[in-house]
Motif scaffolding. Structure first.
Motif, mmCIF file in Angstrom:
data_model
loop_
_atom_site.group_PDB
_atom_site.id
_atom_site.type_symbol
_atom_site.label_atom_id
_atom_site.label_comp_id
_atom_site.label_asym_id
_atom_site.label_seq_id
_atom_site.Cartn_x
_atom_site.Cartn_y
_atom_site.Cartn_z
ATOM 1 N N UNK A 20 0.832 -1.204 0.000
ATOM 2 C CA UNK A 20 0.000 0.000 0.000
ATOM 3 C C UNK A 20 0.866 1.253 0.000
ATOM 4 N N UNK A 21 0.315 2.304 -0.617
ATOM 5 C CA UNK A 21 0.974 3.605 -0.641
ATOM 6 C C UNK A 21 0.524 4.369 0.599
ATOM 7 N N UNK A 78 2.076 10.705 -0.281
ATOM 8 C CA UNK A 78 2.229 11.213 -1.641
ATOM 9 C C UNK A 78 0.937 11.233 -2.434
ATOM 10 N N UNK A 79 1.082 11.539 -3.753
ATOM 11 C CA UNK A 79 -0.084 11.713 -4.623
ATOM 12 C C UNK A 79 -0.898 10.443 -4.793
ATOM 13 N N UNK A 80 -0.268 9.280 -4.609
ATOM 14 C CA UNK A 80 -0.971 8.002 -4.787
ATOM 15 C C UNK A 80 -1.469 7.423 -3.470
ATOM 16 N N UNK A 81 -1.586 8.278 -2.465
ATOM 17 C CA UNK A 81 -2.006 7.862 -1.140
ATOM 18 C C UNK A 81 -3.285 7.027 -1.182
ATOM 19 N N UNK A 82 -3.249 5.888 -0.489
ATOM 20 C CA UNK A 82 -4.435 5.046 -0.389
ATOM 21 C C UNK A 82 -4.498 3.906 -1.384
ATOM 22 N N UNK A 83 -3.689 3.948 -2.443
ATOM 23 C CA UNK A 83 -3.705 2.854 -3.413
ATOM 24 C C UNK A 83 -3.063 1.616 -2.789
ATOM 25 N N UNK A 84 -3.666 0.466 -2.992
ATOM 26 C CA UNK A 84 -3.177 -0.760 -2.368
ATOM 27 C C UNK A 84 -3.555 -1.959 -3.217
ATOM 28 N N UNK A 124 4.516 0.598 1.642
ATOM 29 C CA UNK A 124 4.627 -0.327 2.776
ATOM 30 C C UNK A 124 4.181 -1.725 2.338
ATOM 31 N N UNK A 125 4.955 -2.749 2.752
ATOM 32 C CA UNK A 125 4.577 -4.148 2.533
ATOM 33 C C UNK A 125 4.391 -4.809 3.891
ATOM 34 N N UNK A 126 3.321 -5.604 4.014
ATOM 35 C CA UNK A 126 3.048 -6.262 5.296
ATOM 36 C C UNK A 126 2.432 -7.632 5.052
ATOM 37 N N UNK A 127 2.601 -8.519 6.011
ATOM 38 C CA UNK A 127 2.019 -9.861 5.941
ATOM 39 C C UNK A 127 1.962 -10.421 7.350
ATOM 40 N N UNK A 128 0.970 -11.263 7.615
ATOM 41 C CA UNK A 128 0.830 -11.874 8.928
ATOM 42 C C UNK A 128 2.055 -12.695 9.295
ATOM 43 N N UNK A 129 2.593 -12.486 10.510
ATOM 44 C CA UNK A 129 3.763 -13.219 10.968
ATOM 45 C C UNK A 129 5.069 -12.609 10.521
ATOM 46 N N UNK A 130 5.039 -11.442 9.877
ATOM 47 C CA UNK A 130 6.244 -10.774 9.393
ATOM 48 C C UNK A 130 6.258 -9.326 9.870
ATOM 49 N N UNK A 131 7.461 -8.813 10.057
ATOM 50 C CA UNK A 131 7.604 -7.388 10.324
ATOM 51 C C UNK A 131 7.353 -6.629 9.020
ATOM 52 N N UNK A 132 6.586 -5.535 9.079
ATOM 53 C CA UNK A 132 6.315 -4.739 7.878
ATOM 54 C C UNK A 132 7.588 -4.068 7.377
ATOM 55 N N UNK A 133 7.634 -3.821 6.078
ATOM 56 C CA UNK A 133 8.760 -3.133 5.476
ATOM 57 C C UNK A 133 8.294 -1.913 4.702
ATOM 58 N N UNK A 134 9.120 -0.893 4.642
ATOM 59 C CA UNK A 134 8.789 0.331 3.922
ATOM 60 C C UNK A 134 9.979 0.779 3.091
ATOM 61 N N UNK A 163 10.007 -0.953 -10.525
ATOM 62 C CA UNK A 163 9.907 -2.172 -9.733
ATOM 63 C C UNK A 163 10.389 -1.902 -8.311
ATOM 64 N N UNK A 164 9.675 -2.462 -7.342
ATOM 65 C CA UNK A 164 10.061 -2.338 -5.927
ATOM 66 C C UNK A 164 9.833 -3.677 -5.246
ATOM 67 N N UNK A 165 10.926 -4.344 -4.860
ATOM 68 C CA UNK A 165 10.842 -5.641 -4.178
ATOM 69 C C UNK A 165 11.024 -5.450 -2.676
ATOM 70 N N UNK A 166 10.402 -6.340 -1.911
ATOM 71 C CA UNK A 166 10.529 -6.321 -0.456
ATOM 72 C C UNK A 166 10.934 -7.700 0.039
#
Length: 429
Positions: A190-191, A194-200, A222-232, A242-245
């Motif tokens: 999710x964003x 910025x201008x793309x705020x809210x897109x997910x 921001x990337x998130x998943x159950x059982x994992x620490x979120x990444x930004x 491209x943006x990998x996490x």
């Protein structure tokens, strides 16, 4: 003897007079010239056709018209003015008189000739008006007799063009486990600024995601998943396609949030979400709000499963808000996102558009913030193709009607319907 001389004298005199009267002309029949005619020939001007296009503006419409004229009586015509009336459903939505419609120096249609007007621009800045479907042109002209005459013509107004849609971009990537390098299916991206705020969007089973329809610019992802620490990470498109996490599994106990986000109306209100630990005991958590308009109610910390209650203050602005509540534990954290709709007082409750049976497409102007909401269309022949100008122009298309008159609606809502666009289309002709 004297009597005979007198008779001869009189006869000779009469013959002389007769000869003088003939004037020495021949005996042929005399010629004559037809009398001059008193009829007055006046100019006759015809409108052979009208060419018109429409354009959507931020508020209202602009109509560009060219009137094609022809003189048919052999007398030059001087054009005094052209009145244009734009109609929608029989009602006039815009009108304007154009003087000097051909040029600044000459406004004459030559005898037996043809002439086109310059492009005549008519503006309708009233956002409550629907788009015109017909234009009527009334041409006022004179000739050398100073007689004032008129000629009329009309045409259907084609579908409105709009500002070229802003170019959008697509961001792709993979969300994977930091230790195994395997994709994390169902991870959320999710964003958050910025201008793309809210897109997910959500990653597929292999951890791959596609986030499209992004405006150019910089924002935080921001990337998130159950059982994992979120990444930004910070992203700029189109520079970064491209943006990998890689996310780290939470060590020891960790918490799962349900749901992960909530949308709230501009009026605000109280809500809650649950936090569930991976272990029954020995797993503590603490909640904190990142935004002053989100307040945590009751306990802001604890151990074990719990419901976290919060209150969202009213939003009096025309822009949407995005905030978060962070749940932190010893070895990690997770974020609960709160999206708040903008105030709707500036949104016109209903927009009514009346259409001919022809296919139609136009940009419908909306107030700032009115596009951000849940959209529903109740008929298959109406479609929304996109937006322009940050959601202030809605690109709407209606199919041609081959049957009876019909009505469709586009509705926008958050916790209630706050805007309805009603489209009435005439029956087939």
């Amino acid at each position: 003897m004297w009597r005979q001389l007198i008779v001869r004298y009189v006869a000779a005199a009469m013959a002389f007079v007769a000869c003088a009267a003939c004037g020495g002309q021949s005996a042929s029949a005399p010629t004559s010239t037809p009398p001059p005619s008193n009829a007055i020939v006046r100019a006759k001007l015809e409108v052979t056709s009208v060419t018109v296009t429409g354009e959507s503006l931020t508020t209202g419409y602009a109509y560009r018209t060219v009137v094609h004229l022809k003189e048919t009586a052999g007398v030059a015509a001087t054009i005094a003015s052209i009145d244009l009336k734009f109609l929608s459903g029989g009602a006039t939505v815009a009108s304007l008189r154009h003087e000097q419609p051909i040029s600044d120096s000459s406004n004459v249609c030559p005898a037996n000739g043809a002439v086109d007007t310059r492009e005549l621009v008519t503006l309708d800045n009233d956002p409550s008006h629907s788009y015109a479907t017909t234009v009527r042109a009334i041409v006022t002209y004179t000739d050398s007799t100073t007689t004032v005459s008129t000629a009329e013509g009309s045409a259907e107004v084609g579908a409105a063009s709009g500002p070229p849609p802003a170019q959008t971009y697509t961001l792709t990537g993979v969300i994977s486990d930091d230790s195994t390098r395997r994709g994390i299916g169902g991870a959320r991206i999710e964003v958050i600024s910025g201008a793309n705020l809210g897109k997910a969007t959500m990653a597929d089973a292999s951890g791959r995601y596609v986030l499209d329809d992004l405006a150019a610019g910089s924002f935080r992802l921001r990337a998130s998943a159950g059982g994992y620490d979120a990444g930004e990470q910070g992203i700029a498109v189109p520079a970064n396609p491209q943006a990998d996490f890689t996310l780290k599994q939470s060590v020891g106990c960790f918490y799962t949030l349900s749901p992960l986000s909530e949308s709230v109306s501009a009026a605000g209100g109280s809500r809650s979400f649950t936090v569930t630990p991976s272990a029954a005991t020995g797993c503590t958590w603490r909640a904190s709000s990142s935004d002053p308009w989100i307040t945590i109610n009751g306990a802001a910390s604890g151990s074990g499963a719990a419901a976290v209650s919060y209150t969202v203050a009213p939003n009096s602005g025309v822009g949407a808000l995005l905030g978060s509540i962070t749940i932190q534990w010893a070895s990690g954290r997770a974020a609960f996102s709160v999206f708040q709709y903008p105030v709707r007082t500036n949104c016109q409750p209903e927009i009514v558009i009346h259409l001919s049976p022809n296919a139609w497409e136009a940009y419908v102007p909306l107030a700032v913030g009115c596009y951000i909401g849940k959209m529903a269309i109740d008929v298959p022949w109406v479609r929304v193709l996109g937006t322009h100008g940050g959601g202030t122009l809605l690109d709407v298309r209606a199919d041609a009607n081959a049957g009876a008159a019909r009505t469709g609606h586009i509705r926008f809502s958050d916790e209630r319907v706050y805007l309805q666009i009603t489209i009435n289309q005439d029956a087939a002709r």
